[in-house]
Structures are given as structure tokens and as C-alpha cells.
Design an enzyme around this catalytic site. Structure first.
Site, short mmCIF file in Angstrom:
data_model
loop_
_atom_site.label_atom_id
_atom_site.label_comp_id
_atom_site.label_asym_id
_atom_site.label_seq_id
_atom_site.Cartn_x
_atom_site.Cartn_y
_atom_site.Cartn_z
N ASP A 2 0.73 -89.06 -30.49
CA ASP A 2 0.91 -88.16 -29.34
C ASP A 2 2.34 -87.61 -29.44
O ASP A 2 3.17 -88.07 -30.22
CB ASP A 2 0.64 -88.86 -28.00
CG ASP A 2 0.33 -87.83 -26.90
OD1 ASP A 2 0.57 -86.62 -27.13
OD2 ASP A 2 -0.13 -88.21 -25.82
C1 BGC Z 1 -0.29 -85.17 -24.23
C2 BGC Z 1 -1.48 -84.93 -25.14
C3 BGC Z 1 -1.43 -83.55 -25.73
C4 BGC Z 1 -0.12 -83.37 -26.45
C5 BGC Z 1 0.02 -82.03 -27.14
C6 BGC Z 1 1.02 -84.76 -24.88
O1 BGC Z 1 2.05 -84.75 -23.98
O2 BGC Z 1 -0.26 -86.53 -23.85
O3 BGC Z 1 -2.66 -85.14 -24.43
O4 BGC Z 1 -2.52 -83.36 -26.57
O5 BGC Z 1 0.94 -83.51 -25.51
O6 BGC Z 1 0.16 -81.01 -26.26
#
Ligand code: BGC
Length: 716
Positions: free
Chosen positions: A262
Site C-alpha cells: 500500500d
Molecule cells: C489506500 C489504498 C489505495 C492507495 C493508492 C492508499 O492510501 O489505502 O486503498 O489503493 O492509497 O491510491
């Protein structure tokens, strides 16, 4: 599949590390821009940008084609870029939030929404979406419940599969398909006290019984990518959790795709107290099998040193590079690096009538009628010419889209006032904002309410009150809305409340005092058309809750498939005083899982079993009559729950195992028939097996998780 070993041999280590790094679109377009992570400065240098493997967060056919073209000109090995994005419930035609869509109990609708989202994304140049979110949600304080499919593993699995199939079809290289990345492995939804990013402590039993099935279903449906989660799980942050990614995901479940961290989650392991510096964070993530580092750059900066020190082997990097290249190959990017990016198709498909109609249909199906004393549907052409007054912060608002609404825009949504005005004569004074309050406005609204015959009161949360990092410790109506509602109720006219929100709310007073309550969620681009369809009776609501609504925030987390205690309520051995309960309020939910009304009523008969004994590998049938006792047609979601009365481990009080959506005409009766087989009785037993244990089981055929008639059988 091309053989990438030769190509990988020709790549320098730095080129390989860039290939497994993901940058934000900003870094890509501006060479020396910087990105602020969590107290962490990310600097992308030219060499890295030229060789980077994937880009996050840009779209648009023209832009992406241009970026891809330039990249292929400068990239030594001519490896196409992979463009990824969060397309969660629609690209520009926005569907209801995932939590709302789960209330349809219709995976085929979720699949349809995902197909449309894939098409709009693909023509805009996107190759992969960070969806579905398969985290189970139990705590309404957690803002990200809006992105989930609720609290039940059976439904969560069905929806996870539907999203993946909708995005990917049978072959991601086909036209208008994007690859799917499930997230966030694992148990991110269990953040303690509902505070986002907080730690989680979940037994392996709970993980396997309730949390893993959703992720597993997405893997089995062929999702090409898995994202780590931000949380530490039982003391180990997910991005460094070898057990999760190597043992469970790859060895046990046979996942062969790519794993991505993530956003900045690898470097965050330092803050978790799990790595002392970037190098250790990188090592732990690579050892865990995390192939791509999203946004932070510990791999790029430290892997070379780690290899020199003998703490990491270059083969590990090669394996990750290979997985990324294979994904690009599967998407067909080596043959056509632009895939479906097409300016003409963008104009043709994005927000087209067909997509909007689907959004309206799905929004209608996702809304849940929580209360109705007969005031709904509103009789619009009433000969009595009743005066309808619309008020509340959502009376004239376009805020129909939640936080993760990709390229959805409020300007493409109509307000409730605009939509209703086309259908009937109404007057409208919002009277109050979600957070602001002006005495004069309130008084005007109350006066107009006094002068009306029926009041529509549109209340809710700001879209930014749910979603990532939007945890709340009070899940009542924000601002002065409750006080405003009290003033409106005091007028003494019938009040229909329409709720726009991203999580279950604790609204006991609304439930008590309103004549009708419609949960509309964040319903997307066509949301208010759907609300209007239901209010006017053009369409009878049929949504069912997939998360329990509490009476008070102090009950959270509250969910139906919990374990009993040794001291449940109404237990014959212990007085109620010493049962498991609260002394200052309810222990049961305000609205349980599975709950939802429609414009007719149904009567359930007794549960009849074909046999009260089930043999190993055998099955029995359970059935129950269902009668439409009202005066209009309606759809009922008949739910089958099982309870294993005793096991080598304690078993949930109920677990949803199947359901049927049945539409009946007034007066019509039918039988809801279910087959129960041994597979449905299996669980993770104390000796680490997955088996059905002999003994007694209860079957409920029910309208929701708190009701239903029951029968017993025995597995022998
Ligand atoms: C979130 C994810 C997301 C990623 C990319 C993160 O902050 O937890 O769910 O896919 O950002 O945008």
C-alpha cells in the site's frame, strides 16, 4: 507468455529496482518534483523516472498515450509503463459506494458496475484498478467501511468475485478490460477502535473463518494483484508479513500474480517499530514477497547495499521484476502499449446514457428502507393536493459521491430538489448545512414545515466524513442536524427522512420519531433519480443491510455473526442482571444485518426439513413458505442461516449460508427451498483441520439476522 529471463539479465540492478517501484503521476511528469509521504521525503531522480515500472493516479487517453510514447523512447529496454488507479465504484459514471452496492445482495449488479468502470477506465488509458477492497467491516467508526461489502464473509466473497470478474472478464488483454488488485491483505478492517491504520490483533481462527474468505474469493476469481495493508497484524505489519504473503497467499492459495505494497506502507514499517531504517524495511518487505513498492523508495535506495552485504539476493529482485513483466505481458502491453486508450471512445462511452441508466438502476437496488409506517410511497398526484416540503442539508445538494469516486464530479449529479421538482410540486428550504447552522434559516424552514402536509428531511454525513483516514468517534448525525430534526418532528406532520452517508449511523431518535427512513448512502451520479423512483413508488425498495446499525456508538463493533458468551441474555442459569449486556442501553442492534423493508409485507411459514439427520457427504433440504401479504408486488430476500450448536471451538450464533431473492405478486405464495450439504457445515476446527463436526445444527430461514423460524438437524 514471453520468456523474460534474457531481458532481466540485460537489466542493471538499478533498472530492475525502478521497474518494481511505482511513482505518482506527478513525479513522472515533473522530473524533480517531490512528494511528501508521512514525514518522509520522496525524491525521484531522472534515472529512476526513465526506468520506472508503473504509475499511479493519472488518466486520460491523450495524456497516457503521450506519456507511454515518451517513456518507450527513453526506456533502454522498451518496457511499457503500467498505469494503475483507484477505480473503486465507477470511473466517471459513479455507482453507489461499495457498502451501498453490497446492500443489493445482487453480485451480478456489482459485476455490471465493474464492467462499466473497466470500460471507462480502459478507454482513458488505465490498465489496473486497486479494487476490490475485500476487508471485512465491523466497526462503523472506521471510515473505510464505505469501501467494503459489509460484515459477512459469505457476501463479501460473492462480491469480491463479482468485482474481479467484472473488471477482468476472462482475459485481461481483451478490449475494455482492466486488471484487478484486491486489497488490503489482511484484516485492515479490524483497526482497533475503528481508528484508521490502527493495529489489529486477530486470531488465526477468526482470520480463516471470517476475514480470509473475501480475499481468497478474489484470488480464486483470478485477480492479478494483491495489495498489502497498513496495519500490523498480530504484531507484524502486513508489508513485512512473510506468513501472509509467502505461506498463505502463495503456497496455500496458489496465487501467482504480483504483490504491491500500500502507499508508503513499506517505509511506514519504521514507524510501526518493525524496522530500524529504510534498508531493514526494504529487506523485510522483499523477504515477505512484496514485489512493487508503491510511492516510497526504500527498494530503489537500499536494495543494492543489502545485496552487497549478503542480506538479500538479486534473485529475489529478479523474481519480482519477472512478475511485473508478466503482468504487462498478460495485459498485452508489449504488443500494444496503449491498450484501449482512445480519445474517441472516451467521448462515446464515458457518462453515456447506458452507463447512467445502469448507475440509476443499481442505486435504486442499493437503497434500504429502514422504516415506513405507510407514509411512503408519497402520493404525488394526490387529489387533496398535499403540500410537500423538502428540507435538510441534502435537500439541494450535489454531494452524491464518496471520497473514492475517481473522476466523478458533483456537477454531473442532480440535487433531490431538482429531481423531485420534475415529478411533483414541492417547496424547498434546506434550513441547515451539515456542519453549519444559522438561526434565521432554521426558523424559515420550521415555518415552511408548519405550512406543509408532508415533510421530506434529507440528512447525512459529508462525503469526506467516511473513507480513508476518516474515522469518527461519534457516529450520530454530524453538526446540528439532530436538533434540526427535532424541530421538524415537533411540527407534528409526517416526516420522511432520507439519509446520505457512508457508514451505519447511530440514529435512535430518527428511527423512533420519523414516519419513514430511507437509507440512500452515497448513491453516485444518478443517486437522486433513484431516491425519487423510490419515494414516488415508481420502484419498490429491496435493499438489505450488510452492516448492523447500532443504537449507540458504544456498541461498536457490533455484527451479527458473533460468538455467544457463557452468559447470553435469557439464559436459564444466570439472571438477566448478570448476562452479557450493557446496563445503560441496548445490546442488540438498532437495525440488524439483513434488514430492509419494501412496499409490501411477507409472511414466513415454519421451516420444514426433508430429514432431521444428515449423513456424511449427504445433504438435506430445508424449505419455508413465503406469502406476499400486502397489496403490491415486492421482492423479499429470504436468508438462510446456520448455527453449529457446539463444536471443538465456539461457533457463531448464526452464519449466512445462502439466500434467495423472491418476487411475489399480492397474495401470492411460494416455497423458498435450500439445499444444505456438508460443505456448508465445515469450519476451522481445533486440530487445524477444515471439517464438519458431527452434532446438532440449527437452521433459520429468516428476513434478517435477528428473526426467523428455526429447525434442528443432526450430522451423524
Ligand atoms: C489506500 C489504498 C489505495 C492507495 C493508492 C492508499 O492510501 O489505502 O486503498 O489503493 O492509497 O491510491
Amino acid at each position: 507468455m514471453r520468456d523474460f529471463d534474457e531481458l532481466i539479465k540485460r537489466m542493471t540492478l538499478k533498472e530492475k529496482l525502478a521497474e518494481i517501484t511505482q511513482l505518482y503521476g506527478d513525479e513522472y511528469t515533473e522530473d524533480d518534483s517531490t512528494f511528501m509521504g508521512i514525514d518522509y521525503r520522496f525524491e525521484a531522480n531522472r534515472e529512476m523516472v526513465d526506468n520506472v515500472g508503473s504509475i499511479l493516479g493519472v488518466s486520460g487517453a491523450a495524456l497516457i498515450k503521450e506519456a507511454q510514447k515518451k517513456h518507450l523512447e527513453t526506456s533502454k529496454h522498451k518496457i511499457p509503463l503500467l498505469f494503475m488507479h483507484d477505480i473503486i465504484h465507477g470511473f466517471k459514471t459513479i455507482f453507489p459506494s461499495p457498502l451501498a452496492m453490497s446492500c443489493t445482495w445482487q453480485p451480478e449488479l456489482v459485476k455490471e458496475s465493474a464492467e462499466i468502470a473497466a470500460k471507462e477506465s480502459a478507454v482513458s488509458g488505465i490498465h489496473l484498478t486497486f479494487s476490490p477492497m475485500c476487508d471485512l467491516a465491523r466497526d462503523a467508526r472506521w471510515g473505510r467501511v464505505v469501501e467494503t461489502s459489509g460484515e459477512d464473509p459469505f457476501l463479501n466473497s460473492m462480491f469480491a468475485k463479482a468485482y474481479v470478474e467484472g473488471y477482468q472478464g476472462t482475459d485481461v488483454s481483451e478490449q475494455y478490460r482492466v486488471a484487478s488488485c484486491l486489497k488490503h491483505f489482511a484484516a485492515y478492517g479490524m483497526a482497533e477502535a475503528g481508528r484508521d491504520y490502527n493495529t489489529t490483533d486477530v486470531s488465526e481462527y477468526e482470520l480463516r473463518e471470517k476475514h480470509f474468505p473475501g480475499y481468497r474469493a478474489a484470488v480464486d476469481a483470478g485477480a492479478k494483484m494483491v495489495m498489502t495493508s497498513f496495519n500490523a497484524l498480530n504484531g507484524v505489519p502486513s508489508s513485512g508479513n512473510k506468513w501472509l504473503f509467502q505461506d498463505v497467499l502463495r503456497k496455500e492459495w496458489g496465487f501467482r500474480g504480483t504483490v504491491i505494497s500500500d502507499c508508503t506502507a513499506i517505509v511506514e514499517m519504521i514507524y510501526h517499530g518493525f524496522a530500524q531504517d529504510e534498508a531493514e524495511a526494504a529487506k523485510k518487505a522483499i523477504d515477505a514477497g512484496v514485489d512493487i513498492e508503491m510511492v516510497s523508495n526504500t527498494y530503489y535506495n537500499s536494495a543494492e547495499r543489502l545485496i552487497k552485504q549478503g542480506r538479500l539476493s538479486e534473485d529475489q529482485i529478479d523474481l519480482s521484476v519477472k512478475r511485473v513483466l508478466e503482468l504487462k505481458e498478460e495485459l498485452g502491453l508489449f504488443d500494444n502499449p496503449f491498450k484501449d486508450a482512445d480519445e474517441e471512445a472516451e467521448k462515446k462511452y464515458i457518462l453515456c446514457r447506458e452507463h447512467r441508466d445502469a448507475a440509476r438502476k443499481i442505486a435504486r437496488e442499493s437503497m434500504v428502507l429502514l422504516k415506513n409506517d405507510g407514509v411512503l410511497p408519497v402520493k404525488k398526484n394526490d387529489e387533496k393536493k398535499q403540500k410537500i416540503f423538502l428540507t435538510g442539508p441534502y435537500a439541494d445538494s450535489r454531494q452524491m459521491l464518496d471520497l473514492w469516486s475517481a473522476y466523478g464530479e458533483e456537477k454531473d449529479c442532480l440535487t433531490l430538489r431538482e429531481v423531485l421538482s420534475d415529478e411533483m410540486e414541492i417547496s424547498c428550504i434546506p434550513g441547515i448545512g451539515i456542519l453549519d447552522y444559522e438561526k434565521e434559516q432554521v426558523e424559515n424552514a420550521v415555518k415552511a414545515a408548519e405550512d406543509s402536509d408532508i415533510i421530506l428531511l434529507a440528512l447525512g454525513e459529508e462525503p469526506l466524513m467516511s473513507g480513508e483516514s476518516n474515522s469518527r468517534m461519534d457516529i450520530g448525525l454530524p453538526g446540528y442536524q439532530q436538533q434540526f430534526a427535532e424541530r421538524i418532528f415537533a411540527v407534528g406532520k409526517p416526516v420522511i427522512v432520507i439519509l446520505y452517508n457512508g457508514r451505519p449511523l447511530a440514529i435512535p431518535e430518527i428511527a423512533l420519531k420519523a414516519n419513514a427512513v430511507l437509507e440512500a448512502w452515497f448513491p453516485g451520479t444518478e443517486g437522486n433519480h433513484a431516491v425519487c423512483d423510490i419515494l414516488t413508488g415508481a420502484y419498490a425498495p429491496s435493499g438489505r443491510l450488510t452492516m448492523s446499525f447500532p443504537w449507540a456508538v458504544g456498541q461498536c463493533p457490533i455484527y451479527y455473526n458473533c460468538y455467544s458468551t457463557g452468559r447470553p441474555s435469557k439464559n436459564v442459569y444466570i439472571s438477566e442482571r448478570f448476562s452479557s449486556r450493557y446496563i445503560d442501553g441496548q445490546s442488540v442492534p438498532l437495525y440488524p444485518f439483513g434488514y430492509g423493508l419494501t412496499y409490501t409485507t411477507f409472511e414466513y411459514g415454519e421451516v420444514i426439513l426433508s430429514d432431521t439427520v444428515m449423513r456424511r457427504n449427504g445433504s438435506i433440504m430445508a424449505q419455508c413458505s413465503l406469502k406476499n401479504t400486502g397489496d403490491r408486488a415486492g421482492t423479499e430476500t429470504v436468508q438462510l442461516y446456520l448455527q453449529d450448536i457446539s463444536g471443538s471451538r465456539v461457533r457463531p450464533v448464526r452464519m449466512l449460508k445462502d439466500f434467495r431473492r423472491i418476487t411475489l405478486k399480492p397474495g401470492e405464495t411460494c416455497q423458498a427451498v435450500f439445499q444444505i450439504d456438508e460443505e456448508m457445515l465445515k469450519f476451522h476446527t481445533l486440530d487445524k483441520g477444515f471439517a464438519a463436526e458431527t452434532g446438532k445444527f440449527k437452521i433459520y430461514i429468516a428476513e434478517n439476522a435477528s428473526t426467523g423460524t428455526c429447525a434442528e438437524f443432526e450430522l451423524v
